[in-house]
Design a protein around this motif. Structure first.
Motif, PDB file in Angstrom:
ATOM      1  N   SER A   5      -8.257   9.442   8.992  1.00  0.00           N
ATOM      2  CA  SER A   5      -9.331   8.844   9.783  1.00  0.00           C
ATOM      3  C   SER A   5      -9.162   7.333   9.843  1.00  0.00           C
ATOM      4  O   SER A   5      -8.618   6.700   8.928  1.00  0.00           O
ATOM      5  N   LEU A   6      -9.656   6.745  10.913  1.00  0.00           N
ATOM      6  CA  LEU A   6      -9.622   5.292  11.060  1.00  0.00           C
ATOM      7  C   LEU A   6     -10.405   4.599   9.943  1.00  0.00           C
ATOM      8  O   LEU A   6     -10.007   3.530   9.467  1.00  0.00           O
ATOM      9  N   ASP A   7     -11.495   5.194   9.506  1.00  0.00           N
ATOM     10  CA  ASP A   7     -12.284   4.585   8.424  1.00  0.00           C
ATOM     11  C   ASP A   7     -11.476   4.514   7.131  1.00  0.00           C
ATOM     12  O   ASP A   7     -11.521   3.513   6.406  1.00  0.00           O
ATOM     13  N   ASP A   8     -10.742   5.579   6.815  1.00  0.00           N
ATOM     14  CA  ASP A   8      -9.939   5.580   5.595  1.00  0.00           C
ATOM     15  C   ASP A   8      -8.779   4.599   5.705  1.00  0.00           C
ATOM     16  O   ASP A   8      -8.440   3.906   4.728  1.00  0.00           O
ATOM     17  N   LEU A   9      -8.163   4.514   6.866  1.00  0.00           N
ATOM     18  CA  LEU A   9      -7.066   3.568   7.058  1.00  0.00           C
ATOM     19  C   LEU A   9      -7.568   2.130   6.996  1.00  0.00           C
ATOM     20  O   LEU A   9      -6.895   1.244   6.450  1.00  0.00           O
ATOM     21  N   ALA A  10      -8.760   1.892   7.534  1.00  0.00           N
ATOM     22  CA  ALA A  10      -9.363   0.555   7.425  1.00  0.00           C
ATOM     23  C   ALA A  10      -9.635   0.204   5.967  1.00  0.00           C
ATOM     24  O   ALA A  10      -9.434  -0.941   5.545  1.00  0.00           O
ATOM     25  N   ALA A  11     -10.074   1.177   5.184  1.00  0.00           N
ATOM     26  CA  ALA A  11     -10.320   0.935   3.755  1.00  0.00           C
ATOM     27  C   ALA A  11      -9.022   0.577   3.039  1.00  0.00           C
ATOM     28  O   ALA A  11      -9.016  -0.267   2.134  1.00  0.00           O
ATOM     29  N   ALA A  12      -7.919   1.211   3.439  1.00  0.00           N
ATOM     30  CA  ALA A  12      -6.617   0.870   2.861  1.00  0.00           C
ATOM     31  C   ALA A  12      -6.222  -0.557   3.235  1.00  0.00           C
ATOM     32  O   ALA A  12      -5.696  -1.309   2.404  1.00  0.00           O
TER      33      ALA A  12
ATOM     34  N   VAL B 286      -5.515  -3.777   0.481  1.00  0.00           N
ATOM     35  CA  VAL B 286      -4.331  -4.636   0.448  1.00  0.00           C
ATOM     36  C   VAL B 286      -4.722  -6.097   0.687  1.00  0.00           C
ATOM     37  O   VAL B 286      -4.162  -7.009   0.069  1.00  0.00           O
ATOM     38  N   LEU B 287      -5.684  -6.332   1.568  1.00  0.00           N
ATOM     39  CA  LEU B 287      -6.115  -7.690   1.874  1.00  0.00           C
ATOM     40  C   LEU B 287      -6.823  -8.371   0.713  1.00  0.00           C
ATOM     41  O   LEU B 287      -6.768  -9.595   0.581  1.00  0.00           O
TER      42      LEU B 287
ATOM     43  N   ASN C  55       5.393  -7.030  -0.707  1.00  0.00           N
ATOM     44  CA  ASN C  55       6.735  -6.469  -0.517  1.00  0.00           C
ATOM     45  C   ASN C  55       6.808  -4.975  -0.832  1.00  0.00           C
ATOM     46  O   ASN C  55       7.806  -4.475  -1.352  1.00  0.00           O
ATOM     47  N   HIS C  56       5.717  -4.285  -0.490  1.00  0.00           N
ATOM     48  CA  HIS C  56       5.659  -2.831  -0.622  1.00  0.00           C
ATOM     49  C   HIS C  56       5.459  -2.198   0.748  1.00  0.00           C
ATOM     50  O   HIS C  56       4.864  -2.799   1.656  1.00  0.00           O
ATOM     51  N   THR C  57       5.929  -0.962   0.873  1.00  0.00           N
ATOM     52  CA  THR C  57       5.703  -0.153   2.070  1.00  0.00           C
ATOM     53  C   THR C  57       4.966   1.109   1.656  1.00  0.00           C
ATOM     54  O   THR C  57       5.380   1.797   0.710  1.00  0.00           O
ATOM     55  N   TYR C  58       3.850   1.392   2.330  1.00  0.00           N
ATOM     56  CA  TYR C  58       3.042   2.564   2.007  1.00  0.00           C
ATOM     57  C   TYR C  58       2.986   3.512   3.196  1.00  0.00           C
ATOM     58  O   TYR C  58       2.827   3.077   4.344  1.00  0.00           O
ATOM     59  N   ASN C  59       3.105   4.803   2.905  1.00  0.00           N
ATOM     60  CA  ASN C  59       2.962   5.845   3.926  1.00  0.00           C
ATOM     61  C   ASN C  59       1.563   6.431   3.803  1.00  0.00           C
ATOM     62  O   ASN C  59       1.276   7.184   2.863  1.00  0.00           O
ATOM     63  N   LEU C  60       0.699   6.089   4.734  1.00  0.00           N
ATOM     64  CA  LEU C  60      -0.731   6.395   4.612  1.00  0.00           C
ATOM     65  C   LEU C  60      -1.101   7.741   5.248  1.00  0.00           C
ATOM     66  O   LEU C  60      -2.005   7.828   6.074  1.00  0.00           O
TER      67      LEU C  60
ATOM     68  N   GLU D 171      -4.746   7.790  -0.699  1.00  0.00           N
ATOM     69  CA  GLU D 171      -5.733   8.094  -1.739  1.00  0.00           C
ATOM     70  C   GLU D 171      -5.692   7.059  -2.857  1.00  0.00           C
ATOM     71  O   GLU D 171      -6.735   6.617  -3.351  1.00  0.00           O
ATOM     72  N   ARG D 172      -4.500   6.655  -3.252  1.00  0.00           N
ATOM     73  CA  ARG D 172      -4.387   5.662  -4.333  1.00  0.00           C
ATOM     74  C   ARG D 172      -4.956   4.310  -3.912  1.00  0.00           C
ATOM     75  O   ARG D 172      -5.599   3.622  -4.714  1.00  0.00           O
ATOM     76  N   LEU D 173      -4.749   3.929  -2.671  1.00  0.00           N
ATOM     77  CA  LEU D 173      -5.247   2.631  -2.214  1.00  0.00           C
ATOM     78  C   LEU D 173      -6.764   2.607  -2.094  1.00  0.00           C
ATOM     79  O   LEU D 173      -7.410   1.610  -2.434  1.00  0.00           O
ATOM     80  N   ILE D 174      -7.353   3.694  -1.584  1.00  0.00           N
ATOM     81  CA  ILE D 174      -8.798   3.674  -1.348  1.00  0.00           C
ATOM     82  C   ILE D 174      -9.598   4.247  -2.523  1.00  0.00           C
ATOM     83  O   ILE D 174     -10.825   4.148  -2.553  1.00  0.00           O
TER      84      ILE D 174
END
Length: 290
Positions: free
Chosen positions: A177-184, A188-189, A196-201, A268-271
């Motif tokens: 969902s856009l809400d979960d991706l925004a939370a990720a 990060v912000l 210097n990391h790449t995450y597959n969301l 899941e780990r980010l949010i």
């Protein structure tokens, strides 16, 4: 922490990111880059103290002005069917020149060593990722899956026509969902340690088009069939402009071959919680529409 700037702040992902960011970060340390600072979409944020800069990815000088004093920059990728390479390169170069410390870029998710080519998307995303890595800036690449909110664009109004009608294939898509991706994005912000990391969301579970039809049937209590069509019949049924045919088919083929099926757990780990599932999303949407 210094100032944070979000580009594309009036878009679907940008405005959700801005909303969530302001719940965790002082508004007077937040800035946005928008084409129209007087847009109603951004008006309420300006009243809260957010600094709005008029600018465009094609206008290098406007980017330099906007990025002055910015520590972290959220670069939300340009839309398809534009010169994405020039736009993304301009943002990265201007960020470097303006002294930005870290750029966070929204790319597209893909399997490791995949040969996936989505017209208007994958090659320009790869270019942007490579430009970021070569820039000397700290970066974070957030590879986004298809959005739950836009899955219907692959199969139309299934509840209205009574079916999910697509070309044949059994692959799954772990949409989010856009809400979960925004939370990720906000994680990060506002946190350190993501440089210097790449995450597959990816979302937490995959669904095939057949799974989607079954879920819609169960939740709506209607018979939503899964029907396969030839690619020509599918394009005719979707009724999209001819110049978008390869673009649309690229996404559907990618789903059907499982290009978006992997679940990494990064989101899941980010949010810090389970992302919304496709069934939860459909339940919410159907409840709103009834």
């Amino acid at each position: 922490m210094g100032k944070i700037l979000i580009t594309g702040a009036t878009g679907n992902l940008g405005i959700r990111t801005l909303d969530l960011l302001l719940q965790k970060f002082p508004s007077n340390q937040v800035a946005v880059l928008v084409r129209d600072p007087e847009s109603e979409k951004i008006e309420r944020f300006i009243k809260e103290g957010v600094e709005a800069h008029q600018g465009d990815y094609f206008d290098y000088n406007s980017l330099l002005r906007a990025f002055n004093g910015v520590e972290k920059l959220m670069l939300i990728s340009a839309v398809a069917f534009t010169d994405r390479n020039t736009q993304h390169f301009n943002v990265i170069a201007a960020a470097k020149q303006a002294g930005v410390k870290q750029v966070i870029y929204t790319s597209i998710i893909r399997k490791e060593n995949s040969n996936l080519i989505l017209p208007e998307v994958t090659m320009s995303d790869l270019f942007a990722e490579q430009a970021l890595r070569a820039s000397g800036l700290d970066y974070t690449i957030l590879r986004n899956p298809p959005y739950l909110e836009t899955l219907h664009s692959f199969y139309g109004d299934a509840l209205k026509v009574g079916g999910v009608r697509v070309p044949e294939g059994s692959g799954k898509v772990a949409a989010a969902s856009l809400d979960d991706l925004a939370a990720a994005n906000v994680a990060v912000l506002t946190q350190s340690g993501h440089e210097n990391h790449t995450y597959n969301l990816s979302g937490s579970e995959g669904s095939s088009f057949a799974d989607i039809a079954e879920a819609l049937s169960e939740i709506s209590e209607k018979n939503i069939a899964y029907e396969t069509l030839s690619e020509n019949d599918y394009l005719e049924a979707m009724g999209m402009p001819a110049f978008t045919n390869d673009f649309l088919l690229g996404w559907v083929r990618a789903v059907n071959t499982g290009e978006f099926s992997e679940t990494s757990g990064d989101l899941e780990r980010l949010i810090g919680r389970k992302p919304m599932t496709y069934k939860e999303f459909f339940k919410k949407q159907i409840a709103i529409s009834t």
